[in-house]
Scaffold this motif. Sequence first.
Motif, PDB file in Angstrom:
ATOM      1  N   SER A 179       1.087  -1.209  -0.030  1.00 58.93           N
ATOM      2  CA  SER A 179      -0.112  -0.035  -0.071  1.00 58.93           C
ATOM      3  C   SER A 179       1.092   1.196  -0.071  1.00 58.93           C
ATOM      4  O   SER A 179       2.106   1.184   0.131  1.00 58.93           O
ATOM      5  N   ARG A 180       0.186   2.482   0.009  1.00 58.43           N
ATOM      6  CA  ARG A 180       0.886   3.571  -0.138  1.00 58.43           C
ATOM      7  C   ARG A 180       1.745   3.614   1.241  1.00 58.43           C
ATOM      8  O   ARG A 180       2.750   4.215   1.086  1.00 58.43           O
ATOM      9  N   ASP A 181       1.111   3.446   2.427  1.00 58.87           N
ATOM     10  CA  ASP A 181       1.665   3.759   3.611  1.00 58.87           C
ATOM     11  C   ASP A 181       3.002   2.758   3.677  1.00 58.87           C
ATOM     12  O   ASP A 181       4.192   3.031   4.456  1.00 58.87           O
ATOM     13  N   GLU A 182       2.764   1.422   3.236  1.00 56.43           N
ATOM     14  CA  GLU A 182       3.949   0.318   3.396  1.00 56.43           C
ATOM     15  C   GLU A 182       5.075   0.737   2.675  1.00 56.43           C
ATOM     16  O   GLU A 182       6.065   0.762   2.992  1.00 56.43           O
ATOM     17  N   MET A 183       4.781   1.439   1.422  1.00 60.71           N
ATOM     18  CA  MET A 183       5.924   1.829   0.509  1.00 60.71           C
ATOM     19  C   MET A 183       6.727   2.976   1.226  1.00 60.71           C
ATOM     20  O   MET A 183       7.845   2.780   1.313  1.00 60.71           O
ATOM     21  N   ALA A 184       5.976   3.820   1.892  1.00 58.46           N
ATOM     22  CA  ALA A 184       6.603   4.901   2.748  1.00 58.46           C
ATOM     23  C   ALA A 184       7.419   4.330   3.692  1.00 58.46           C
ATOM     24  O   ALA A 184       8.458   4.847   4.107  1.00 58.46           O
TER      25      ALA A 184
ATOM     26  N   ILE B 200       5.951  16.059  -2.570  1.00 62.26           N
ATOM     27  CA  ILE B 200       4.494  15.920  -2.265  1.00 62.26           C
ATOM     28  C   ILE B 200       3.920  14.402  -2.969  1.00 62.26           C
ATOM     29  O   ILE B 200       4.549  13.873  -3.666  1.00 62.26           O
ATOM     30  N   GLY B 201       2.806  14.007  -2.102  1.00 67.80           N
ATOM     31  CA  GLY B 201       2.329  12.730  -2.377  1.00 67.80           C
ATOM     32  C   GLY B 201       2.620  11.590  -1.397  1.00 67.80           C
ATOM     33  O   GLY B 201       2.908  11.797   0.002  1.00 67.80           O
ATOM     34  N   ILE B 202       3.100  10.282  -1.967  1.00 68.54           N
ATOM     35  CA  ILE B 202       3.642   9.607  -1.011  1.00 68.54           C
ATOM     36  C   ILE B 202       4.767   9.759  -0.345  1.00 68.54           C
ATOM     37  O   ILE B 202       4.895   9.374   0.971  1.00 68.54           O
ATOM     38  N   PRO B 203       5.737  10.563  -0.763  1.00 68.08           N
ATOM     39  CA  PRO B 203       6.828  10.906   0.089  1.00 68.08           C
ATOM     40  C   PRO B 203       6.478  11.554   1.443  1.00 68.08           C
ATOM     41  O   PRO B 203       7.250  11.345   2.446  1.00 68.08           O
ATOM     42  N   GLU B 204       5.377  12.321   1.404  1.00 71.59           N
ATOM     43  CA  GLU B 204       4.873  13.139   2.405  1.00 71.59           C
ATOM     44  C   GLU B 204       4.579  11.813   3.800  1.00 71.59           C
ATOM     45  O   GLU B 204       5.043  12.363   4.698  1.00 71.59           O
ATOM     46  N   LEU B 205       4.293  10.787   3.221  1.00 72.69           N
ATOM     47  CA  LEU B 205       4.006   9.681   4.248  1.00 72.69           C
ATOM     48  C   LEU B 205       4.817   9.154   5.077  1.00 72.69           C
ATOM     49  O   LEU B 205       4.743   8.427   6.014  1.00 72.69           O
ATOM     50  N   VAL B 206       6.367   9.467   4.406  1.00 76.00           N
ATOM     51  CA  VAL B 206       7.436   8.835   4.959  1.00 76.00           C
ATOM     52  C   VAL B 206       7.765   9.233   6.538  1.00 76.00           C
ATOM     53  O   VAL B 206       8.225   8.530   7.370  1.00 76.00           O
ATOM     54  N   ALA B 207       7.234  10.432   6.513  1.00 78.98           N
ATOM     55  CA  ALA B 207       7.498  10.854   7.921  1.00 78.98           C
ATOM     56  C   ALA B 207       6.699  10.496   9.021  1.00 78.98           C
ATOM     57  O   ALA B 207       7.236  10.395  10.275  1.00 78.98           O
ATOM     58  N   ALA B 208       5.766   9.667   8.654  1.00 78.47           N
ATOM     59  CA  ALA B 208       5.095   8.954   9.954  1.00 78.47           C
ATOM     60  C   ALA B 208       5.611   7.564  10.128  1.00 78.47           C
ATOM     61  O   ALA B 208       4.990   6.989  10.965  1.00 78.47           O
ATOM     62  N   HIS B 209       6.737   7.282   9.583  1.00 78.98           N
ATOM     63  CA  HIS B 209       7.222   6.046   9.589  1.00 78.98           C
ATOM     64  C   HIS B 209       8.774   5.859   9.913  1.00 78.98           C
ATOM     65  O   HIS B 209       9.678   5.259   9.421  1.00 78.98           O
ATOM     66  N   VAL B 210       9.105   6.745  10.888  1.00 75.75           N
ATOM     67  CA  VAL B 210      10.512   6.970  11.363  1.00 75.75           C
ATOM     68  C   VAL B 210      10.826   5.646  11.998  1.00 75.75           C
ATOM     69  O   VAL B 210      10.153   5.383  13.036  1.00 75.75           O
ATOM     70  N   PRO B 211      11.829   4.675  11.791  1.00 78.13           N
ATOM     71  CA  PRO B 211      12.118   3.620  12.479  1.00 78.13           C
ATOM     72  C   PRO B 211      12.610   3.850  13.673  1.00 78.13           C
ATOM     73  O   PRO B 211      13.315   4.821  14.400  1.00 78.13           O
ATOM     74  N   GLU B 212      12.157   2.966  14.893  1.00 78.70           N
ATOM     75  CA  GLU B 212      12.672   3.029  16.225  1.00 78.70           C
ATOM     76  C   GLU B 212      14.132   3.352  16.383  1.00 78.70           C
ATOM     77  O   GLU B 212      15.077   2.759  15.688  1.00 78.70           O
ATOM     78  N   GLY B 213      14.247   4.407  17.247  1.00 77.54           N
ATOM     79  CA  GLY B 213      15.921   4.608  17.414  1.00 77.54           C
ATOM     80  C   GLY B 213      16.371   5.561  16.460  1.00 77.54           C
ATOM     81  O   GLY B 213      17.609   5.962  16.464  1.00 77.54           O
ATOM     82  N   ARG B 214      15.717   6.093  15.553  1.00 77.79           N
ATOM     83  CA  ARG B 214      16.399   6.960  14.358  1.00 77.79           C
ATOM     84  C   ARG B 214      15.689   8.267  14.512  1.00 77.79           C
ATOM     85  O   ARG B 214      14.482   8.366  15.241  1.00 77.79           O
TER      86      ARG B 214
END
Lengths: 224, 236
Positions: A10-15, A32-46
């Motif tokens: 999904s878009r979220d999983e891609m991000a 803009i677009g799917i790239p914006e969703l990346v911000a919600a998925h910062v891996p633990e500890g980073r």
Amino acid sequence: MTVPSAIGLSRDEMAERVALDIPDGSYVNLGIGIPELVAAHVPEGREFIYHTENGLLGMGPAPEDAGDPELINAGKRRVTAVAGASFFHHADSFVMIRGGHIDLCVLGALQVAQNGDLANWSTGEPGAIPAVGGAMDLVAGVETIFVVTQHTTRNGEPKLVESCTYPLTGPGVVDRIYTNLAVIDVTPDGFRLAELSPGVDFEYVQERTGAQLLPMSRMSSAVV
Amino acid sequence: MIDKRVSSVEEAVADIFDGATVMVGGFGEAGSPIELLHALIDQGATDLTVVNNNTGSGEVGLAALIRAGRVSKMICSYPRTLNSTVFPELYQSGRTALDLVPQGTLAERIRAGGAGIPAFYTATSVGTPLEVGKERREIGGRDYVLEYALTADFALIKAKVADYHGNLIFNKTARNYSPVMATAADATIVQASEVVPPGGIDPECVVTPGIFVDRIVIVAEPALESTLVAQGASYP
């Protein structure tokens, strides 16, 4: 978001997948677009610091209240500023970009060619209003360019192609592509598969790619 | 005694002449000097070349100036935005010209104009359609294009606080192009929500030093483009 017929991520999983490849401490510009969703998925500890070219380092998520109409991102949506954020003017903002200070940029794409050419600002249709924004500055100035996009257009046309038919944003600028089907590196030899999404095989991705796809490096000896 | 205050937005824009180049601060609605733009519509100057990142939205502020037929040419990076309908219509009917400039190149051309640098080389746009007509040069093994500085007759800017000398601070991302535009215009005209005597802004916090500012007018409660557009407002 779940579409029954959807195959791959999904878009979220891609991000989320993109975020896994961003090193701790990176200064990152998100398109803009799917790239914006990346911000919600910062891996633990980073910790990543997000840059938005209209003058903010330390961009946070959308406000929970109405926010401030003068605290916006490059897509002109209201955002927040995290603790430790800074504001600056446009020339300084593009000093950060053009001067190579931003580590990584995640962009959307209309087309990516096997040599890393990116087209993401115009379909070149006659009569269309051309609008470029900061895309050309980002690809010219940021060292690492990730593209995140659906593997094909809504009509099933490949977005990963031998050469772009749309006007270029920049030549030879893309390093890695994240799609719903695969992660693909742009190498001197062309597109090389780096990872398949669950339930997807090489042939499935190749059929939907407009250029030759090289198999994963560690598989290549076995295939030969 | 230096005191750059003027009494009204009308007085602030009174000498903007037909054919002038006017830089307008703002990125989307953040930093858009709506009251100065409306005063410019009332004032009547036409055949303007306007420099802004966008082309306004709805039928207020910059979009209203364009809609009134006062803008013969836009120099901008992103003429399409949400609720932006005025410019696309005039552009497609050939009544307003467009000079499309990559955003960082636009900012740097303005910065260069204010800094007395006539031109500079940048890698931005190399190998793209926006390179056409530009001089290309290889420096240190990489290709660059020559970009010329941009200056203006006037700059219209929105600040949060100004002092009588013209020292300015801004609100969050409303800062955007305004500090560089202030340096690149013959006359920089500022609307500020608050105007204070000298000393009212900590010198350590001044963003735009007063040397770059010519006129200050207080607009205590500036309208917001998104609010006006949501109300369906149209100016005049």
